[in-house]
Design a protein around this motif. Structure first.
Motif, PDB file in Angstrom:
ATOM      1  N   GLN A 572     -19.883   5.362  14.298  1.00 37.39           N
ATOM      2  CA  GLN A 572     -20.965   4.648  14.792  1.00 37.39           C
ATOM      3  C   GLN A 572     -20.900   3.360  16.064  1.00 37.39           C
ATOM      4  O   GLN A 572     -20.751   3.459  16.689  1.00 37.39           O
ATOM      5  CB  GLN A 572     -22.133   4.643  13.984  1.00 37.39           C
ATOM      6  CG  GLN A 572     -22.062   3.357  13.300  1.00 37.39           C
ATOM      7  CD  GLN A 572     -23.293   3.637  12.874  1.00 37.39           C
ATOM      8  OE1 GLN A 572     -24.488   2.967  12.934  1.00 37.39           O
ATOM      9  NE2 GLN A 572     -23.926   3.993  11.457  1.00 37.39           N
ATOM     10  N   ASP A 573     -19.524   2.977  15.289  1.00 35.94           N
ATOM     11  CA  ASP A 573     -19.567   1.233  15.686  1.00 35.94           C
ATOM     12  C   ASP A 573     -17.890   1.958  15.949  1.00 35.94           C
ATOM     13  O   ASP A 573     -17.648   0.757  16.447  1.00 35.94           O
ATOM     14  CB  ASP A 573     -19.220   0.162  14.175  1.00 35.94           C
ATOM     15  CG  ASP A 573     -18.101   0.460  12.852  1.00 35.94           C
ATOM     16  OD1 ASP A 573     -16.758   1.161  13.648  1.00 35.94           O
ATOM     17  OD2 ASP A 573     -17.887  -0.332  12.225  1.00 35.94           O
ATOM     18  N   LEU A 574     -17.157   2.537  16.710  1.00 41.69           N
ATOM     19  CA  LEU A 574     -16.277   3.144  17.553  1.00 41.69           C
ATOM     20  C   LEU A 574     -14.674   2.113  16.795  1.00 41.69           C
ATOM     21  O   LEU A 574     -14.036   1.675  17.742  1.00 41.69           O
ATOM     22  CB  LEU A 574     -16.393   2.943  19.002  1.00 41.69           C
ATOM     23  CG  LEU A 574     -17.711   3.627  19.209  1.00 41.69           C
ATOM     24  CD1 LEU A 574     -17.969   3.334  21.271  1.00 41.69           C
ATOM     25  CD2 LEU A 574     -17.640   5.320  18.781  1.00 41.69           C
ATOM     26  N   ASP A 575     -14.883   1.788  15.912  1.00 38.48           N
ATOM     27  CA  ASP A 575     -13.653   0.566  15.072  1.00 38.48           C
ATOM     28  C   ASP A 575     -12.087   1.880  14.847  1.00 38.48           C
ATOM     29  O   ASP A 575     -11.937   1.206  14.184  1.00 38.48           O
ATOM     30  CB  ASP A 575     -14.334   0.564  13.817  1.00 38.48           C
ATOM     31  CG  ASP A 575     -14.586   0.368  13.441  1.00 38.48           C
ATOM     32  OD1 ASP A 575     -14.549   1.893  12.905  1.00 38.48           O
ATOM     33  OD2 ASP A 575     -14.688  -0.268  12.481  1.00 38.48           O
ATOM     34  N   GLY A 576     -12.725   2.721  14.941  1.00 40.00           N
ATOM     35  CA  GLY A 576     -11.098   3.641  14.816  1.00 40.00           C
ATOM     36  C   GLY A 576     -11.542   4.138  13.499  1.00 40.00           C
ATOM     37  O   GLY A 576     -10.336   4.105  12.745  1.00 40.00           O
ATOM     38  N   ASN A 581     -15.442   6.134   5.673  1.00 39.39           N
ATOM     39  CA  ASN A 581     -14.629   5.602   4.653  1.00 39.39           C
ATOM     40  C   ASN A 581     -14.946   3.986   5.572  1.00 39.39           C
ATOM     41  O   ASN A 581     -13.687   2.979   5.077  1.00 39.39           O
ATOM     42  CB  ASN A 581     -13.567   5.455   5.422  1.00 39.39           C
ATOM     43  CG  ASN A 581     -13.269   7.218   5.363  1.00 39.39           C
ATOM     44  OD1 ASN A 581     -13.529   8.049   6.463  1.00 39.39           O
ATOM     45  ND2 ASN A 581     -12.787   8.077   4.173  1.00 39.39           N
ATOM     46  N   ASP A 582     -15.783   3.710   6.715  1.00 43.81           N
ATOM     47  CA  ASP A 582     -15.472   2.464   6.827  1.00 43.81           C
ATOM     48  C   ASP A 582     -16.786   1.600   5.777  1.00 43.81           C
ATOM     49  O   ASP A 582     -17.546   1.276   5.996  1.00 43.81           O
ATOM     50  CB  ASP A 582     -16.855   1.924   8.150  1.00 43.81           C
ATOM     51  CG  ASP A 582     -16.260   1.210   9.177  1.00 43.81           C
ATOM     52  OD1 ASP A 582     -16.382   0.497   8.802  1.00 43.81           O
ATOM     53  OD2 ASP A 582     -16.738   1.192  10.495  1.00 43.81           O
ATOM     54  N   ASN A 583     -15.963   0.009   6.030  1.00 39.05           N
ATOM     55  CA  ASN A 583     -17.232  -0.270   4.456  1.00 39.05           C
ATOM     56  C   ASN A 583     -17.827  -1.443   5.779  1.00 39.05           C
ATOM     57  O   ASN A 583     -18.601  -2.264   4.574  1.00 39.05           O
ATOM     58  CB  ASN A 583     -15.692  -1.500   4.229  1.00 39.05           C
ATOM     59  CG  ASN A 583     -14.997  -2.089   4.397  1.00 39.05           C
ATOM     60  OD1 ASN A 583     -15.249  -2.372   5.632  1.00 39.05           O
ATOM     61  ND2 ASN A 583     -14.120  -2.782   4.045  1.00 39.05           N
ATOM     62  N   CYS A 584     -18.244  -1.182   6.236  1.00 36.55           N
ATOM     63  CA  CYS A 584     -19.128  -1.922   7.855  1.00 36.55           C
ATOM     64  C   CYS A 584     -19.385  -0.846   8.552  1.00 36.55           C
ATOM     65  O   CYS A 584     -19.284  -0.652   9.642  1.00 36.55           O
ATOM     66  CB  CYS A 584     -18.391  -3.466   8.112  1.00 36.55           C
ATOM     67  SG  CYS A 584     -18.453  -4.747   6.729  1.00 36.55           S
ATOM     68  N   SER A 585     -20.296   0.529   8.632  1.00 35.62           N
ATOM     69  CA  SER A 585     -20.176   1.039   9.408  1.00 35.62           C
ATOM     70  C   SER A 585     -20.873   0.571  10.742  1.00 35.62           C
ATOM     71  O   SER A 585     -20.718   1.671  11.367  1.00 35.62           O
ATOM     72  CB  SER A 585     -20.714   2.526   8.628  1.00 35.62           C
ATOM     73  OG  SER A 585     -22.159   2.600   7.962  1.00 35.62           O
ATOM     74  N   SER A 586     -21.293  -0.084  10.616  1.00 35.37           N
ATOM     75  CA  SER A 586     -22.457  -0.438  12.398  1.00 35.37           C
ATOM     76  C   SER A 586     -21.834  -1.894  12.377  1.00 35.37           C
ATOM     77  O   SER A 586     -21.978  -2.046  13.834  1.00 35.37           O
ATOM     78  CB  SER A 586     -24.052  -0.468  12.181  1.00 35.37           C
ATOM     79  OG  SER A 586     -24.186  -1.431  11.130  1.00 35.37           O
ATOM     80  N   THR A 587     -20.967  -2.143  11.679  1.00 31.38           N
ATOM     81  CA  THR A 587     -20.444  -3.047  12.629  1.00 31.38           C
ATOM     82  C   THR A 587     -18.657  -3.075  13.150  1.00 31.38           C
ATOM     83  O   THR A 587     -17.686  -2.463  11.869  1.00 31.38           O
ATOM     84  CB  THR A 587     -20.485  -4.715  11.374  1.00 31.38           C
ATOM     85  OG1 THR A 587     -21.544  -5.049  11.390  1.00 31.38           O
ATOM     86  CG2 THR A 587     -19.029  -5.425  12.417  1.00 31.38           C
ATOM     87  N   ALA A 588     -17.754  -3.427  14.072  1.00 35.02           N
ATOM     88  CA  ALA A 588     -16.895  -2.867  14.289  1.00 35.02           C
ATOM     89  C   ALA A 588     -15.355  -4.394  13.440  1.00 35.02           C
ATOM     90  O   ALA A 588     -15.615  -5.015  13.492  1.00 35.02           O
ATOM     91  CB  ALA A 588     -16.650  -3.144  15.549  1.00 35.02           C
ATOM     92  N   ASN A 589     -14.994  -3.503  13.227  1.00 35.48           N
ATOM     93  CA  ASN A 589     -13.726  -4.123  11.628  1.00 35.48           C
ATOM     94  C   ASN A 589     -12.953  -3.298  11.633  1.00 35.48           C
ATOM     95  O   ASN A 589     -12.589  -2.802  10.291  1.00 35.48           O
ATOM     96  CB  ASN A 589     -14.754  -4.867  10.444  1.00 35.48           C
ATOM     97  CG  ASN A 589     -15.667  -3.682   9.442  1.00 35.48           C
ATOM     98  OD1 ASN A 589     -15.728  -2.322  10.000  1.00 35.48           O
ATOM     99  ND2 ASN A 589     -15.497  -3.646   8.163  1.00 35.48           N
ATOM    100  N   ALA A 590     -11.883  -3.280  11.978  1.00 35.31           N
ATOM    101  CA  ALA A 590     -10.672  -1.895  12.253  1.00 35.31           C
ATOM    102  C   ALA A 590     -10.030  -2.549  10.989  1.00 35.31           C
ATOM    103  O   ALA A 590      -9.667  -1.435  10.790  1.00 35.31           O
ATOM    104  CB  ALA A 590      -9.959  -2.076  13.803  1.00 35.31           C
ATOM    105  N   THR A 591     -10.423  -3.568  10.206  1.00 32.30           N
ATOM    106  CA  THR A 591      -9.122  -3.945   9.773  1.00 32.30           C
ATOM    107  C   THR A 591     -10.279  -3.900   8.072  1.00 32.30           C
ATOM    108  O   THR A 591      -8.962  -3.973   7.131  1.00 32.30           O
ATOM    109  CB  THR A 591      -8.581  -5.374   8.924  1.00 32.30           C
ATOM    110  OG1 THR A 591      -9.744  -6.268   9.280  1.00 32.30           O
ATOM    111  CG2 THR A 591      -7.728  -5.808  10.618  1.00 32.30           C
ATOM    112  N   GLN A 592     -11.383  -3.339   8.298  1.00 24.89           N
ATOM    113  CA  GLN A 592     -11.674  -3.331   6.851  1.00 24.89           C
ATOM    114  C   GLN A 592     -11.298  -4.196   5.257  1.00 24.89           C
ATOM    115  O   GLN A 592     -11.805  -3.916   4.372  1.00 24.89           O
ATOM    116  CB  GLN A 592     -11.429  -1.910   5.912  1.00 24.89           C
ATOM    117  CG  GLN A 592     -11.667  -0.487   7.424  1.00 24.89           C
ATOM    118  CD  GLN A 592     -13.433  -0.704   7.105  1.00 24.89           C
ATOM    119  OE1 GLN A 592     -13.450  -0.088   6.082  1.00 24.89           O
ATOM    120  NE2 GLN A 592     -13.637  -0.960   8.587  1.00 24.89           N
ATOM    121  N   ALA A 593     -11.261  -5.790   6.602  1.00 25.87           N
ATOM    122  CA  ALA A 593     -11.016  -6.480   5.267  1.00 25.87           C
ATOM    123  C   ALA A 593     -12.458  -6.868   4.420  1.00 25.87           C
ATOM    124  O   ALA A 593     -13.267  -6.735   4.783  1.00 25.87           O
ATOM    125  CB  ALA A 593     -10.635  -7.897   6.106  1.00 25.87           C
TER     126      ALA A 593
HETATM  127 CA   LIG Z   1     -16.689  -0.711  10.705  1.00 26.98          CA
END
Ligand SMILES: [Ca+2]
Ligand SMILES: [Ca+2]
Ligand SMILES: [Ca+2]
Ligand SMILES: [Ca+2]
Ligand SMILES: [Zn+2]
Length: 725
Positions: A572-576, A581-593
């Motif tokens: 949903q946040d189109l960060d790839g 798997n996204d640790n912030c699924s509604s905030t783009a954060n490609a690096t997943q830091a």
């Molecule tokens: Ca994200």
């Protein structure tokens, strides 16, 4: 064995062939992939499956056959045989006195005598057997010889013996046998099971107008009275009873030569119907190359001391009789259409003949391997594409269980058997797989072996258990169905991180554990990696140095499966990074830091260092050991201005100020008595006079926040005044 049958199908194929032949004539070398219909005809096994229990019954374990001398005359006019079988055997037990042989119950065959030397032995006839009583007991290791003399008209079970050259032709024009799996006992008494190999001499007497072919070398011929000729064949290596064969009629010979791996020569002699010689020259032209190719791949041709060749017979397929394949006369068309059967029967010389199945439950070790040999020949001619296309032509979505199959000669045994080897090659890799196949041949040449032994041989080269494979694909039926998808995040440092999801969606939800090749398509080329798929729903992380534009899973089809379907992974946040798997699924954060590794990414973690201080209140939000010091709640002022207080959380040093309430509440300093005090006591030497109201403010300071940095908030949440100047 490779069979086809049925007159209509033969004509249908023949007419197709003429077309194909005229088109393909310019293409060399030619190896047409058979159509599914051709395979269907080839393998419509009418062979009845014979339960092991009946034919591997205990008493035959008492002795080991070492040699058979089969001295038989074949009399075409009466379709009868007459002669004797002399069996040399070794006792494996103490006090052996009964020898159980297999011999089909048939009132048209008469046993005239069973003797040991000149001693006549008594015997009884249990169903399809002979129970011979020896005239003395034999102990372990002792050998004995018994001779059964008999004559009569053998019953043909599943075409174990035929007396015609061609379908619908005149009877009595030929004799041929096809004993697999348990037809040998219909025409000669023997211990008819594949786990007891013996050397064999065949003395075939036939009308002098015929040539009688057999296994091994022709060691002599003798012209007998009444226009009969005896052909004496002998195998150098031991063979199993189902591979003992005669094919005899008026033959012409076609000769070829195989140059062995060591530069020697071995004769290839074919016996074809008179008039078929030139067609055979073309149809068999690739055979010497095939022998050389298989020898290079698996090890030298097993019977290089003897010969190879094919003898035309009535059947619509081929049967891999050791050194002397029986080959359907209809397949000799002067084209290469049936090269797949030529290759198949040849491959059997290694797989089935040199290395034989210990039981019929292991028959895929014959048929799957020989079928796989076809694919390897296709690879030799057509490279990787030729190989993969051939394997694909063997695919079916309705395979059963390979080991102990419900149909001994069904598509499961042949085609899924070949797929099992193909998959093992995919698991082990080309080099290790071929080495393992060579091991299998070397270890079991002249022996009979089991599926379990084969697994062990493969495992030795693989270096680990292959249960995950054998239990799913060899000992069970079923297929995996896959879904797969990818999303790729640009990490911004030249790395593109893909999340690959593989789902197994088969209805059974039985897990198939397999190494799976995943190919990421990128502008800088495709990147293939092998992932270990051992969960029904599994994610993998793969990095590339260029953006990923697509994905393929198992693109070369190393895995037998029902389906593979690409799916889109929700993001949903189109960060790839896919949502799940996204640790912030509604905030783009490609690096997943994720500084504190609490599975909440830095981009959306309210307390990044997990120190209990929310980021907004934390002067060092990425340093769990530093942060806004807690407040000093109670300062004790003793006589003489001795101040002391309890240490505040995170405070490394303290500032002490003194002023009026008004001054201090206004955020002023009053007087800064000391800054950077590392203890929790302070002596205020300049104590104000009695009656003069003064207040102390002691504030913790955290060096980690930076010397001049904020001191955080007070108890009301308001920012604290700056530290002492
Ligand atoms: Ca994200
Ligand atoms: Ca995302
Ligand atoms: Ca976190
Ligand atoms: Ca914090
Ligand atoms: Zn076969």
């Amino acid at each position: 064995m490779s069979r086809r049958s049925g007159l209509s199908s033969i004509f249908a194929c023949a007419s197709t062939l003429l077309l194909a032949g005229s088109i393909a004539a310019q293409e060399i070398p030619n190896f047409p992939i058979p159509t599914p219909e051709m395979r269907e005809q080839t393998r419509k096994g009418h062979i009845k499956y014979v339960p092991e229990a009946v034919h591997l019954a205990g008493p035959q374990d008492n002795y080991d056959v070492q040699h058979y001398l089969i001295d038989l005359e074949f009399i075409p006019v009466s379709k009868s045989v007459t002669g004797s079988v002399t069996i040399t055997a070794q006792s494996l037990v103490a006090g052996l006195q009964h020898v159980i042989l297999d011999f089909y119950t048939n009132p048209q065959i008469t046993i005239s005598s069973i003797k040991r030397g000149t001693t006549v032995l008594s015997y009884s006839r249990p169903t399809h057997q002979i129970d011979v009583t020896l005239d003395q007991a034999f102990g372990p290791g002792q050998t004995f010889e018994i001779k059964i003399t008999y004559s009569g008209v053998p019953v043909s079970v599943d075409d174990s013996i035929s007396w015609q050259k061609i379908n619908g032709g005149f009877p009595g024009t030929a004799v041929s046998t096809l004993s697999e799996p348990v037809g040998a006992r219909t025409w000669w008494p023997c211990k008819d099971r594949p786990d007891d190999k013996a050397t064999v001499e065949e003395w075939w007497t036939v009308p002098s107008t015929w040539t009688a072919t057999g296994n091994g070398k022709l060691v002599g011929t003798t012209v007998l009275a009444n226009n009969r000729t005896q052909y004496r064949w002998q195998m150098t290596d031991p063979l199993t009873t189902y591979l003992v064969s005669i094919a005899a009629t008026a033959y012409a010979t076609v000769n070829q030569t195989y140059t062995t791996l060591t530069g020697g020569t071995m004769p290839i002699t074919h016996y074809v119907y008179v008039g078929d010689e030139s067609k055979a020259q073309t149809s068999f032209s690739e055979l010497p190359n095939m022998i050389a190719f298989f020898a290079h791949t698996w090890g030298e041709y097993p019977f290089v001391e003897d010969k190879y060749g094919m003898s035309a017979f009535i059947w619509g397929g081929g049967m891999e009789h050791s050194t002397n394949t029986s080959y359907g006369y209809q397949l000799i068309t002067g084209t290469h259409t049936y090269d797949y059967i030529v290759a198949h029967e040849l491959a059997h010389q290694w797989w089935g003949d040199a290395v034989s199945p210990a039981t019929w439950a292991d028959v895929w070790l014959n048929e799957g391997f020989a079928t796989y040999g076809e694919a390897r020949w296709a690879e030799n001619l057509g490279g990787g594409v030729g190989y993969r296309n051939y394997m694909q032509s063997l695919y079916s979505s309705s395979f059963g269980t390979v080991y102990n199959p419900s149909n001994l000669f069904g598509s499961t045994v042949y085609d899924k058997g070949a797929w099992c080897l193909h998959m093992l090659r995919g698991i082990l890799g080309d080099v290790s797989f071929d080495l393992a196949m060579r091991d299998w041949y070397t270890q079991n040449d002249n022996r009979s072996a089991t599926t379990a032994q084969f697994q062990a041989t493969m495992e030795a080269r693989y270096g680990a258990s292959l249960d995950f494979f054998f239990q799913r694909y060899v000992y069970a039926s079923g297929y995996p169905s896959y879904q797969y998808g990818v999303a790729t995040a640009n990490l911004g440092n030249g790395t593109y991180r893909s999340t690959v999801r593989i789902l197994q969606t088969q209805a059974s939800q039985v897990l198939f554990t397999m190494p799976v090749r995943v190919t990421l398509l990128t502008g800088a080329g495709n990147v293939t990696q092998t992932v270990w798929n051992n969960q029904l729903d599994q994610d993998f992380t793969l990095d590339t140095t260029a953006p990923v534009t697509g994905i393929q899973m198992d693109q070369d089809n190393w895995i037998l499966k029902l389906s593979k379907t690409q799916i889109t992974l929700a993001d949903q946040d189109l960060d790839g990074v896919p949502d799940r798997n996204d640790n912030c699924s509604s905030t783009a954060n490609a690096t997943q830091a994720d500084f504190d590794l609490d599975l909440a990414g830095d981009a959306c973690d309210p307390d990044d260092d997990n120190d209990g201080l929310a980021d907004v209140a934390d002067c060092a939000p990425f340093d769990a050991a530093s942060g806004t010091p807690g407040s000093v709640d109670v300062v004790t002022v003793a006589t003489g201005g001795h101040l002391s207080w309890d240490a505040a959380a995170r405070a490394e040093t303290y500032d002490v100020q003194r002023g009026t309430v008004t001054e201090l509440r206004a955020g002023g300093y009053g007087a800064c008595l000391i800054a950077g005090l590392a203890t929790t006591v302070y002596d205020d030497g300049d104590v104000p006079a009695d009656g003069e109201a003064s207040f102390y403010l002691v504030r913790g300071h955290d060096a980690g926040c930076g010397g001049a940095g904020s001191l955080g908030t007070d108890s009301t949440g308001a920012p604290r005044p700056p530290a002492c100047p």
